[in-house]
Design an enzyme around this catalytic site. Structure first.
Site, PDB file in Angstrom:
ATOM      1  N   VAL A  13       0.826  -1.224   0.000  1.00  0.00           N
ATOM      2  CA  VAL A  13       0.000   0.000   0.000  1.00  0.00           C
ATOM      3  C   VAL A  13       0.853   1.263   0.000  1.00  0.00           C
ATOM      4  CG1 VAL A  13      -1.990  -1.090   1.098  1.00  0.00           C
ATOM      5  CG2 VAL A  13      -0.208  -0.062   2.531  1.00  0.00           C
ATOM      6  N   GLY A  14       2.151   1.096   0.035  1.00  0.00           N
ATOM      7  CA  GLY A  14       3.008   2.292   0.024  1.00  0.00           C
ATOM      8  C   GLY A  14       4.437   1.899  -0.297  1.00  0.00           C
ATOM      9  N   LYS A  15       5.111   2.790  -1.025  1.00  0.00           N
ATOM     10  CA  LYS A  15       6.498   2.516  -1.421  1.00  0.00           C
ATOM     11  C   LYS A  15       7.247   3.838  -1.311  1.00  0.00           C
ATOM     12  CE  LYS A  15       7.824  -0.685  -5.206  1.00  0.00           C
ATOM     13  NZ  LYS A  15       8.034  -1.895  -4.439  1.00  0.00           N
ATOM     14  N   GLY A  16       8.466   3.794  -0.814  1.00  0.00           N
ATOM     15  CA  GLY A  16       9.217   5.044  -0.727  1.00  0.00           C
ATOM     16  C   GLY A  16      10.698   4.738  -0.587  1.00  0.00           C
ATOM     17  N   ARG A  17      11.461   5.787  -0.311  1.00  0.00           N
ATOM     18  CA  ARG A  17      12.904   5.597  -0.125  1.00  0.00           C
ATOM     19  C   ARG A  17      13.163   4.761   1.117  1.00  0.00           C
ATOM     20  NH1 ARG A  17      15.168  11.515  -1.777  1.00  0.00           N
ATOM     21  NH2 ARG A  17      13.010  12.043  -1.346  1.00  0.00           N
ATOM     22  N   GLY A  19      11.422   2.212   2.189  1.00  0.00           N
ATOM     23  CA  GLY A  19      11.083   0.798   2.036  1.00  0.00           C
ATOM     24  C   GLY A  19       9.656   0.701   1.546  1.00  0.00           C
ATOM     25  N   GLU A  20       8.879  -0.205   2.126  1.00  0.00           N
ATOM     26  CA  GLU A  20       7.492  -0.396   1.665  1.00  0.00           C
ATOM     27  C   GLU A  20       6.565  -0.542   2.860  1.00  0.00           C
ATOM     28  OE1 GLU A  20       8.693  -2.983  -2.331  1.00  0.00           O
ATOM     29  OE2 GLU A  20       7.751  -3.991  -0.618  1.00  0.00           O
ATOM     30  N   LYS A  34       5.375  -1.995   7.981  1.00  0.00           N
ATOM     31  CA  LYS A  34       6.349  -1.142   7.299  1.00  0.00           C
ATOM     32  C   LYS A  34       7.652  -1.930   7.246  1.00  0.00           C
ATOM     33  CE  LYS A  34       8.741   3.265   7.921  1.00  0.00           C
ATOM     34  NZ  LYS A  34       8.772   4.461   8.793  1.00  0.00           N
ATOM     35  N   ASP A 135       9.730  14.850  11.876  1.00  0.00           N
ATOM     36  CA  ASP A 135       9.442  14.573  10.467  1.00  0.00           C
ATOM     37  C   ASP A 135       7.938  14.674  10.203  1.00  0.00           C
ATOM     38  OD1 ASP A 135      10.249  11.919   8.031  1.00  0.00           O
ATOM     39  OD2 ASP A 135       9.943  14.097   7.812  1.00  0.00           O
TER      40      ASP A 135
HETATM   41  N1  LIG Z   1       5.386   4.883   9.919  1.00  0.00           N
HETATM   42  C1  LIG Z   1       4.557   3.887   9.574  1.00  0.00           C
HETATM   43  C2  LIG Z   1       4.711   2.694  10.230  1.00  0.00           C
HETATM   44  C3  LIG Z   1       3.857   1.662   9.905  1.00  0.00           C
HETATM   45  C4  LIG Z   1       2.873   1.819   8.937  1.00  0.00           C
HETATM   46  C5  LIG Z   1       2.747   3.030   8.278  1.00  0.00           C
HETATM   47  N2  LIG Z   1       1.792   3.218   7.256  1.00  0.00           N
HETATM   48  C6  LIG Z   1       0.480   2.848   7.422  1.00  0.00           C
HETATM   49  N3  LIG Z   1       0.043   2.498   8.639  1.00  0.00           N
HETATM   50  C7  LIG Z   1      -1.244   2.141   8.793  1.00  0.00           C
HETATM   51  N4  LIG Z   1      -2.122   2.094   7.800  1.00  0.00           N
HETATM   52  C8  LIG Z   1      -1.721   2.448   6.559  1.00  0.00           C
HETATM   53  N5  LIG Z   1      -2.637   2.414   5.538  1.00  0.00           N
HETATM   54  C9  LIG Z   1      -2.279   2.760   4.264  1.00  0.00           C
HETATM   55  C10 LIG Z   1      -1.004   3.173   3.969  1.00  0.00           C
HETATM   56  C11 LIG Z   1      -0.028   3.230   4.971  1.00  0.00           C
HETATM   57  O1  LIG Z   1       1.140   3.620   4.734  1.00  0.00           O
HETATM   58  C12 LIG Z   1      -0.398   2.844   6.315  1.00  0.00           C
HETATM   59  C13 LIG Z   1       3.584   4.057   8.611  1.00  0.00           C
END
Ligand SMILES: Nc1cccc(Nc2ncnc3[nH]ccc(=O)c23)c1
Length: 302
Positions: A13-17, A19-20, A34, A135
């Site tokens: 559900v997410g990707k960046g510098r 990690g994921e 994460k 941050d």
């Molecule tokens: N710092 C950090 C640590 C762990 C998880 C996250 N991101 C998220 N946490 C909970 N729900 C989410 N739903 C959708 C995208 C996300 O990125 C997300 C960020």
């Protein structure tokens, strides 16, 4: 079985510098995982240490489940497992939808409430030290299905030590955080790195930019989503780019031209919170009280 082995990853559900981030299943619950690259080990250790030592259970702080370190085909994977929020980050949410003033106030007030909890020292057995996030940005704030926010990503956080010094985290010497959101004193390196309070003032500056992002998407004058300084800074700006804009030119995001009293009050609040002089910026408690008054006027139930 270690924690990571109990989680089944479902979708990225997410990707960046960094990690994921994956949506996972842990027994019956949806969880967010994460997965950081090993070069982010310091931030992973810091976030794990903070969540494990400090009682950080608060509606407006991302709820922690656990951490784990695994190896996948010889590569170390650092896992941070938290509650899952299907609406994703405030950045995602603002790109997806415009807000009513009530929705904007609920999002902003809950985000400030989360920052206030971090910033506030609580004494006693279930206490906590004062924490500065370092941050704050719309990508590190998640939107809950009840319309409130929760603050994520404590990898750069510092706590206040006995003599008012910042403790923990990477040596604050070199600039950390997201350049677009760095405060003037971080960009021109005039910040007093030995003062914890200086880092709290940086959080307030970054929060003001987030308030601006939300207000830009609010009400009858709502405009398309844009990041702070979109018309002045290139994507992935350097510190030098940002220093010229924020310190030399003293530029700030352009306020919305919505003359509704709530929006006028929000603009005034942002201007105080992104002030060049850190000591002019409001403490989180004052920001919260101002937003509560606006929320009351707009019949927002918090
Ligand atoms: N710092 C950090 C640590 C762990 C998880 C996250 N991101 C998220 N946490 C909970 N729900 C989410 N739903 C959708 C995208 C996300 O990125 C997300 C960020």
């Amino acid at each position: 079985r270690t924690l990571a082995k109990q989680v089944t990853l479902q979708e990225c559900v997410g990707k960046g510098r960094y990690g994921e981030v994956w949506r996972g299943v842990w027994y019956a619950d949806s969880v967010a995982v994460k997965i950081s690259f090993s070069r982010e080990e310091a931030a992973w250790r810091r976030e794990t240490e903070l969540y494990s030592t400090v009682m950080l259970r608060h509606d407006n702080i991302l709820a922690y489940i656990g951490s784990d370190m695994t190896s996948k085909n010889g590569c170390t994977q650092l896992w941070l497992i938290t509650h899952y929020h299907p609406l994703g980050s405030l950045y995602d949410h603002l790109n997806r939808t415009a807000l009513t003033r009530q929705q904007m106030l609920r999002l902003c007030l809950s985000a400030v409430n989360g920052l206030l909890h971090l910033h506030t020292e609580i004494h006693g057995t279930q206490g906590k030290p004062a924490i500065a996030h370092r941050d704050i940005k719309s990508k590190n704030i998640l939107v809950r299905v009840n319309g409130e926010c929760c603050i994520a990503d404590l990898g750069l956080a510092v706590t206040r030590g006995a003599q008012g010094e910042p403790c923990g985290g990477a040596p604050p010497a070199h600039r950390q955080g997201t350049r677009r959101y760095m405060s003037p004193e971080v960009l021109d390196e005039s910040i007093n790195l030995r003062s914890f309070d200086a880092f709290r003032a940086c959080d307030v500056y970054a929060l003001a930019l987030v308030l601006w992002e939300a207000c830009r998407r609010t009400g009858r004058c709502a405009r398309d989503y844009r990041p702070p300084y979109h018309e002045l800074a290139p994507s992935d700006p350097s510190c030098e780019d940002m220093r010229k804009i924020v310190c030399v030119e003293g530029a700030r995001p352009v306020p919305s031209d919505d003359d509704h009293p709530t929006m006028v009050a929000m603009m005034k609040l942002m201007k105080e919170c992104w002030h060049q002089n850190p000591s002019v910026r409001l403490p989180a408690l004052r920001i919260k009280k101002t937003l509560m008054k606006l929320a009351e006027n707009e019949h927002v139930d918090m």
